[in-house]
Design a protein around this motif. Structure first.
Motif: not given
Length: 381
Positions: A85-114
């Motif tokens: 849930l924490v990783f999902s919230l971080l990814a959602g925050k990234a999508v909500y605040r960042l452009p798609p390219v930068y949000a995908s970087i956060i998504g990759f890091l969150v997926l790696a941590g999960a």
């Protein structure tokens, strides 16, 4: 700011659930607590970089790595679902605040941590489940981002159409007023050229006839002459009224407020104190007050973050002074510069014998005006 506290509250709940789900020894909590403190410190810094995508990506990326370290599963402990849930919230925050390219970087890091705990042999969700969850979450975020973008585009188009409508509405009102003024001016010219000239000719003929008459007839002609002269003065007064080009006064301001509220442009709280409605303003002062209020409300609609304003009129000191104040909220606390509109407001007030004060503080912009009122005799003199 409200969205930040929403994200923060959800993260705190998920974080507390994660720590309550496990029961490590007290000495084993030192590093997780330090990493948790660092995570929340980084998350608190994120609003500072809201308008800087690169810096915000770095902060959220650091928060993702800190979350992975702080919520790393323990050997011999049951599966802990809350880190997902924490990783999902971080990814959602990234999508909500960042452009798609930068949000995908956060998504990759969150997926790696999960997925890292499962790859290292620690209790975690199966890789297949995590992968499917990531795919479904990514699809949901893509749909959300698309809908949000479409909503912003629709809102921008609606604002543009509303702005154009307002311009057309103001132009229509201006054209209608100009047509009325032209018609009134034409009527005034017709009266002046016909009735005024005939009354003047009548006065001249009466004077000539009076000079040629006896005393008794002269007295009667004096009465007729006075009556004709009074009629001529009333005609000239009517012509001056018809030729008046501008409207003003508190009654006109009330009409302006009703029109703006009826068209849902702005909501106005109007307060009148100490008999200000009956203030004996001169014509030029009435016009100056009206134009200043009009310009202040236009600025409020253009620059305020809420469609609200407060207007106050008072006439203290026995009605010798009229004061008014227009208050509206600003989008920020940046210092203002007097543009053409504000300078015109100040010049109008000074020409009418008044003063104008502009104040900006505590996210509010205040326009204050003061006028010394004249009676009709002083105005005509």
């Amino acid at each position: 700011m409200r969205s930040f506290w929403l994200w923060f509250s959800l993260l705190v709940v998920a974080w507390m659930g994660s720590f309550l789900h496990i029961s490590p020894e007290a000495d084993e909590l030192i590093w997780p607590m330090l990493l948790s403190a660092s995570f929340f410190a980084a998350f608190f810094l994120s609003p500072i970089f809201r308008d800087k995508p690169v810096a915000l990506t770095i902060v959220l990326g650091a928060a993702s790595l800190l979350a992975a370290g702080a919520l790393w599963p323990w050997m011999g402990q049951p599966l802990n679902p809350y880190p997902l849930l924490v990783f999902s919230l971080l990814a959602g925050k990234a999508v909500y605040r960042l452009p798609p390219v930068y949000a995908s970087i956060i998504g990759f890091l969150v997926l790696a941590g999960a997925t890292a705990p499962a790859l290292a042999g620690y209790p975690s969700f199966p890789l297949l489940f995590t992968g499917l969850y990531a795919v479904v979450f990514a699809i949901g975020m893509i749909v959300f981002s698309t809908l949000a973008t479409n909503y912003e585009d629709t809102t921008a188009r609606s604002e543009a159409l509303l702005s154009e409508y307002r311009k057309l509405k103001r132009r229509h009102i201006s054209d209608e007023e100009a047509a009325r003024q032209e018609a009134r001016a034409q009527v005034g010219r017709d009266i002046h050229d016909s009735v005024g000239h005939k009354l003047t000719a009548l006065l001249m003929q009466l004077e000539v006839y009076r000079m040629q008459s006896d005393d008794e007839t002269k007295n009667k002609l004096e009465v007729l002459k006075a009556l004709a002269k009074e009629s001529l003065e009333e005609t000239r007064s009517a012509v001056r009224t018809l030729k008046q080009q501008e409207i003003g006064g508190l009654q006109a301001i009330l009409g302006l407020i009703r029109r703006l509220e009826a068209e849902s442009f702005i909501r106005i709280q109007f307060t009148v104190k100490d008999g200000a409605l009956s203030a004996p303003l001169s014509n030029s002062q009435s016009i100056a007050v009206y134009r200043v209020i009009q310009e202040a409300l236009t600025n409020a609609m253009r620059h305020s973050n809420v469609r609200e304003a407060e207007i106050m009129f008072e006439a203290p000191g026995g009605g010798s002074v009229l004061r008014f104040e227009v208050v509206n909220r600003q989008k920020d606390n940046k210092p203002f510069m007097e543009g053409f509109g504000l300078q015109s407001m100040r010049e109008r007030m000074e020409q009418a014998g008044g003063q104008l004060e502009l104040v900006a503080y505590d996210s509010h912009f205040i326009v204050r005006g003061t006028l010394s009122m004249l009676n009709k005799g002083e105005e005509e003199a």
